[in-house]
Design a protein around this motif. Structure first.
Motif, PDB file in Angstrom:
ATOM      1  N   ASP A 203       0.820  -1.314  -0.056  1.00  0.00           N
ATOM      2  CA  ASP A 203      -0.127  -0.082   0.054  1.00  0.00           C
ATOM      3  C   ASP A 203       1.052   1.351  -0.112  1.00  0.00           C
ATOM      4  OD1 ASP A 203      -2.584  -1.450   0.344  1.00  0.00           O
ATOM      5  OD2 ASP A 203      -1.766  -2.072   2.305  1.00  0.00           O
ATOM      6  N   SER A 204       0.434   2.267  -0.772  1.00  0.00           N
ATOM      7  CA  SER A 204       1.253   3.610  -0.991  1.00  0.00           C
ATOM      8  C   SER A 204       0.440   4.421   0.116  1.00  0.00           C
ATOM      9  CB  SER A 204       0.891   4.103  -2.094  1.00  0.00           C
ATOM     10  OG  SER A 204       1.766   5.451  -2.296  1.00  0.00           O
ATOM     11  N   PRO A 333      -6.600   1.178   3.759  1.00  0.00           N
ATOM     12  CA  PRO A 333      -6.229  -0.243   3.284  1.00  0.00           C
ATOM     13  C   PRO A 333      -6.399  -1.234   4.148  1.00  0.00           C
ATOM     14  CG  PRO A 333      -4.822   1.533   2.338  1.00  0.00           C
ATOM     15  CD  PRO A 333      -5.434   2.107   3.295  1.00  0.00           C
ATOM     16  N   PHE A 336      -2.876  -2.755   5.719  1.00  0.00           N
ATOM     17  CA  PHE A 336      -2.216  -1.639   6.219  1.00  0.00           C
ATOM     18  C   PHE A 336      -2.963  -1.421   7.814  1.00  0.00           C
ATOM     19  CE2 PHE A 336      -1.781   3.029   7.425  1.00  0.00           C
ATOM     20  CZ  PHE A 336      -0.606   2.952   7.491  1.00  0.00           C
TER      21      PHE A 336
END
Length: 400
Positions: A203-204, A333, A336
């Motif tokens: 995940d960014s 997310p 995350f």
């Protein structure tokens, strides 16, 4: 020259301890995995016998346990200097009793066993190192090696060992040998075939004011969860002891209730370590909004009435499954937030910071360290004296 010789001798002993503890962890871990698979196949045959297994477990400790009955408390007492030895009989007792708990469906962990194994093996070597603080140094080496050999997270294991005895204090005098022993234990168990759980996040994530607020909120919720686990564990221990002082009656009668609950609640979903919930949380499977609470409830009850095992892996499962629920509410997310819960509930329940933050890095990726650290910092910030380890000491800053 004397200092060089001491460092060389300490390094050699750390290497030996790492290999021995890594081997012991592999034996325990592989046996546990095999028995867990067996339980999964024959669950409906084995689960009804959980109370009977509890009777045998109490018999073993009553007849052969001696001071070993203290378990993790004994390890802490040796670290604090109030006890001087850990009997070697602890090793077979804690391994077999934990295997028994898991085979018949108890909801418990495994890290406590690994830490006790490592501490017992390592502390025995302290007699060969003539310094006044050898007992504590070698104890921490073993604790770190035991954790590292089982989870193969040597950095996290090292700092967990250094900070867990006394909250608010890092035993840095044991940093070098503990790191050496932890790396060797991790390497040994890996070479012997024990697998490491890892889930690299993709995940960014970018820091924004909104994200910081969300992280602070998550840290607070995970703090409540970890402290709730610790408080409920203490509550169940006190109440079960008050209602049934006899350990045989306690584990048998409450074991019947436990086996029925595990049977009725999603057909054994909450038995064992909780790795099924961890895998489901990260693989995108079905997580019920109450999974984390039932795992918390059943694990604290299992341990409180006398079954053996650790708490950390269930804490990972509780945190990860709760993280999935919170991610959906906050629009973040799933993996995350599950990772944040994985480390932060552990941080709260043990009142440790660096170990949980680093285990997040070693499992999910080092680029996420700032997020792990921030959430763990909040999860550990309040009420450090509340912990799953009753013998843990806390340094509280006094206002001048």
């Amino acid at each position: 020259m004397k200092k060089i010789k001491e460092i060389a001798w300490l390094t050699l002993l750390a290497l030996v301890i790492g290999i021995l503890v890594g081997g012991a962890d592999t034996l325990f871990g592989q046996g546990l995995l095999w028995l867990s698979d067996l339980r999964g196949i024959y669950l409906w045959f084995l689960l009804p016998f959980l109370p009977i297994a509890g009777l045998f477990l109490v018999y073993l400790y009553q007849c052969y346990g001696g001071i070993s009955q203290k378990g993790m408390t004994l390890v802490f007492e040796v670290g604090h200097g109030t006890e001087s030895r850990i009997p070697k009989r602890l090793i077979p007792l804690v391994i077999f009793s934990t295997w028994l708990t898991h085979l018949f469906g108890g909801s418990a962990g495994r890290e406590g066993v690994a830490v006790q194994l490592g501490a017992t093996i390592s502390h025995w070597f302290s007699r060969y190192f003539p310094t006044k603080n050898a007992s504590k140094i070698f104890l921490l080496m073993g604790m770190g090696a035991g954790f590292a050999g089982l989870f193969q997270t040597p950095f996290a294991a090292t700092f967990f060992a250094l900070e867990v005895l006394v909250v608010g204090e890092l035993a840095l005098e044991a940093l070098y040998p503990t790191l050496v022993a932890s790396f060797l234990a991790s390497w040994t168990s890996h070479r012997l075939g024990l697998e490491k759980f890892s889930w690299p996040l993709t995940d960014s994530i970018s820091f924004t004011p909104l994200l910081v607020l969300q992280l602070l909120l998550l840290g607070f919720i995970f703090w409540l969860t970890g402290k709730g686990f610790a408080l409920l564990l203490t509550y169940f221990k006190k109440k079960s002891l008050a209602y049934l002082p006899n350990p045989y009656q306690r584990i048998f009668l409450f074991g019947i209730i436990l086996s029925l609950a595990l049977f009725l609640l999603h057909s054994g979903r909450y038995t064992g370590l909780g790795t099924n919930l961890i895998e489901t949380s990260f693989a995108g499977g079905t997580i019920y909004f109450y999974d984390w609470f039932l795992k918390l409830l059943l694990t604290t009850f299992t341990i409180a009435i006398g079954y053996q095992g650790g708490e950390v892996t269930p804490l990972f499962a509780i945190g990860a499954s709760l993280g999935v629920v919170l991610a959906l509410l906050l629009g973040l997310p799933l993996s995350f937030v599950a990772a944040l819960g994985y480390v932060a509930v552990f941080s709260s329940a043990t009142s440790t910071l660096w170990g949980p933050s680093l285990i997040g890095c070693e499992i999910f990726g080092w680029t996420y360290f700032p997020y792990f650290f921030l959430v763990c910092f909040v999860a550990r910030f309040f009420k450090k004296e509340i912990s799953i380890y009753g013998a843990q000491k806390v340094i509280l800053k006094q206002n001048k």
